[in-house]
Design an enzyme around this catalytic site. Sequence first.
Site, PDB file in Angstrom:
ATOM      1  N   PRO A  12     -50.119   2.490  33.248  1.00 19.86           N
ATOM      2  CA  PRO A  12     -49.853   1.056  33.230  1.00 19.86           C
ATOM      3  C   PRO A  12     -50.382   0.318  34.451  1.00 19.86           C
ATOM      4  O   PRO A  12     -50.347   0.838  35.565  1.00 19.86           O
ATOM      5  CB  PRO A  12     -48.326   0.969  33.161  1.00 19.86           C
ATOM      6  CG  PRO A  12     -47.826   2.274  33.648  1.00 19.86           C
ATOM      7  CD  PRO A  12     -48.876   3.277  33.283  1.00 19.86           C
ATOM      8  N   ASN A  13     -50.878  -0.871  34.191  1.00 20.19           N
ATOM      9  CA  ASN A  13     -51.365  -1.831  35.176  1.00 20.19           C
ATOM     10  C   ASN A  13     -52.699  -1.453  35.814  1.00 20.19           C
ATOM     11  O   ASN A  13     -53.260  -2.235  36.575  1.00 20.19           O
ATOM     12  CB  ASN A  13     -50.317  -2.092  36.273  1.00 20.19           C
ATOM     13  CG  ASN A  13     -49.041  -2.640  35.698  1.00 20.19           C
ATOM     14  OD1 ASN A  13     -49.065  -3.599  34.924  1.00 20.19           O
ATOM     15  ND2 ASN A  13     -47.922  -2.033  36.033  1.00 20.19           N
ATOM     16  N   ARG A  20     -55.397  -6.619  41.203  1.00 18.99           N
ATOM     17  CA  ARG A  20     -53.990  -6.281  41.458  1.00 18.99           C
ATOM     18  C   ARG A  20     -53.808  -5.732  42.869  1.00 18.99           C
ATOM     19  O   ARG A  20     -54.333  -4.676  43.199  1.00 18.99           O
ATOM     20  CB  ARG A  20     -53.543  -5.231  40.434  1.00 18.99           C
ATOM     21  CG  ARG A  20     -52.164  -4.695  40.677  1.00 18.99           C
ATOM     22  CD  ARG A  20     -51.874  -3.529  39.741  1.00 18.99           C
ATOM     23  NE  ARG A  20     -50.562  -2.987  40.041  1.00 18.99           N
ATOM     24  CZ  ARG A  20     -50.261  -1.713  39.974  1.00 18.99           C
ATOM     25  NH1 ARG A  20     -51.166  -0.833  39.604  1.00 18.99           N
ATOM     26  NH2 ARG A  20     -49.060  -1.302  40.270  1.00 18.99           N
ATOM     27  N   TYR A  25     -54.458  -1.220  46.384  1.00 16.24           N
ATOM     28  CA  TYR A  25     -55.276  -0.496  45.407  1.00 16.24           C
ATOM     29  C   TYR A  25     -56.778  -0.699  45.576  1.00 16.24           C
ATOM     30  O   TYR A  25     -57.551  -0.075  44.850  1.00 16.24           O
ATOM     31  CB  TYR A  25     -54.853  -0.893  43.987  1.00 16.24           C
ATOM     32  CG  TYR A  25     -53.404  -0.580  43.714  1.00 16.24           C
ATOM     33  CD1 TYR A  25     -52.974   0.741  43.596  1.00 16.24           C
ATOM     34  CD2 TYR A  25     -52.453  -1.581  43.615  1.00 16.24           C
ATOM     35  CE1 TYR A  25     -51.640   1.049  43.379  1.00 16.24           C
ATOM     36  CE2 TYR A  25     -51.116  -1.289  43.390  1.00 16.24           C
ATOM     37  CZ  TYR A  25     -50.719   0.023  43.288  1.00 16.24           C
ATOM     38  OH  TYR A  25     -49.403   0.318  43.079  1.00 16.24           O
ATOM     39  N   ASN A  76     -53.748   9.519  36.087  1.00 14.45           N
ATOM     40  CA  ASN A  76     -53.062   8.611  36.997  1.00 14.45           C
ATOM     41  C   ASN A  76     -52.048   7.894  36.121  1.00 14.45           C
ATOM     42  O   ASN A  76     -52.390   6.959  35.408  1.00 14.45           O
ATOM     43  CB  ASN A  76     -54.023   7.624  37.649  1.00 14.45           C
ATOM     44  CG  ASN A  76     -53.304   6.686  38.612  1.00 14.45           C
ATOM     45  OD1 ASN A  76     -52.078   6.607  38.623  1.00 14.45           O
ATOM     46  ND2 ASN A  76     -54.082   5.966  39.409  1.00 14.45           N
ATOM     47  N   ALA A  79     -46.966   3.850  37.442  1.00 12.33           N
ATOM     48  CA  ALA A  79     -45.510   3.826  37.648  1.00 12.33           C
ATOM     49  C   ALA A  79     -44.781   4.860  36.796  1.00 12.33           C
ATOM     50  O   ALA A  79     -43.684   5.298  37.161  1.00 12.33           O
ATOM     51  CB  ALA A  79     -44.972   2.432  37.362  1.00 12.33           C
ATOM     52  N   GLU A 100     -53.016  15.446  38.765  1.00 11.93           N
ATOM     53  CA  GLU A 100     -52.422  14.119  38.955  1.00 11.93           C
ATOM     54  C   GLU A 100     -53.127  13.432  40.117  1.00 11.93           C
ATOM     55  O   GLU A 100     -53.302  14.042  41.179  1.00 11.93           O
ATOM     56  CB  GLU A 100     -50.938  14.297  39.264  1.00 11.93           C
ATOM     57  CG  GLU A 100     -50.199  13.038  39.625  1.00 11.93           C
ATOM     58  CD  GLU A 100     -48.758  13.307  40.066  1.00 11.93           C
ATOM     59  OE1 GLU A 100     -48.132  12.358  40.557  1.00 11.93           O
ATOM     60  OE2 GLU A 100     -48.259  14.444  39.935  1.00 11.93           O
ATOM     61  N   HIS A 102     -53.631   9.556  42.385  1.00  8.82           N
ATOM     62  CA  HIS A 102     -53.143   8.213  42.716  1.00  8.82           C
ATOM     63  C   HIS A 102     -54.098   7.581  43.714  1.00  8.82           C
ATOM     64  O   HIS A 102     -54.580   8.261  44.629  1.00  8.82           O
ATOM     65  CB  HIS A 102     -51.744   8.270  43.328  1.00  8.82           C
ATOM     66  CG  HIS A 102     -50.740   8.862  42.401  1.00  8.82           C
ATOM     67  ND1 HIS A 102     -50.199   8.160  41.357  1.00  8.82           N
ATOM     68  CD2 HIS A 102     -50.213  10.110  42.344  1.00  8.82           C
ATOM     69  CE1 HIS A 102     -49.369   8.946  40.696  1.00  8.82           C
ATOM     70  NE2 HIS A 102     -49.373  10.143  41.268  1.00  8.82           N
ATOM     71  N   ARG A 109     -45.329   4.916  50.689  1.00 13.90           N
ATOM     72  CA  ARG A 109     -44.892   3.680  50.042  1.00 13.90           C
ATOM     73  C   ARG A 109     -43.383   3.680  49.859  1.00 13.90           C
ATOM     74  O   ARG A 109     -42.678   4.452  50.497  1.00 13.90           O
ATOM     75  CB  ARG A 109     -45.647   3.521  48.724  1.00 13.90           C
ATOM     76  CG  ARG A 109     -47.166   3.449  48.993  1.00 13.90           C
ATOM     77  CD  ARG A 109     -47.987   2.939  47.890  1.00 13.90           C
ATOM     78  NE  ARG A 109     -47.495   1.689  47.347  1.00 13.90           N
ATOM     79  CZ  ARG A 109     -47.759   1.288  46.112  1.00 13.90           C
ATOM     80  NH1 ARG A 109     -48.500   2.032  45.319  1.00 13.90           N
ATOM     81  NH2 ARG A 109     -47.298   0.135  45.668  1.00 13.90           N
TER      82      ARG A 109
END
Length: 150
Positions: A12-13, A20, A25, A76, A79, A100, A102, A109
Amino acid sequence: MQPLSILVLHGPNLNLLGQREPGIYGAVTLAEINRLLQEKAAQVQASVFTMQSNHEGALVDAIHEALGKYQGILINAGAYTHTSVALRDAIAAVNLPTVEVHLSNIYRREDFRHHSYIAPVVIGQISGFGEQSYLLGLQALVHHLRKDEV
């Protein structure tokens, strides 16, 4: 050496990359990440098939459909990394080597981002290197898949 097929899932996103929160990012777009992945895949004799979805069920379905079609998954989960037992269970169920990735360092964070439901069922995790996280993840996945070919 047989070409490998790798499924790349963007959660998502990630469709908003480039606009964004560029301070977190970066300015690179999802289209650019996919282009870089295609280039890297060609260098390592692999093919990548990319998909982005903001919907958890669509990502679960894609993981299920990967069985028998792809040799590995690069994900990825955005969230969903921190919330989705469903994605964790799907990855465990198909039992395909999965990496995985990111863009940001999730451990630098917010506290809620420090936990990954996915991490215990993947072969490795790369975070914090922007778009390079994807390329490093692809390289590591291909290396893992090819290590038994020698």
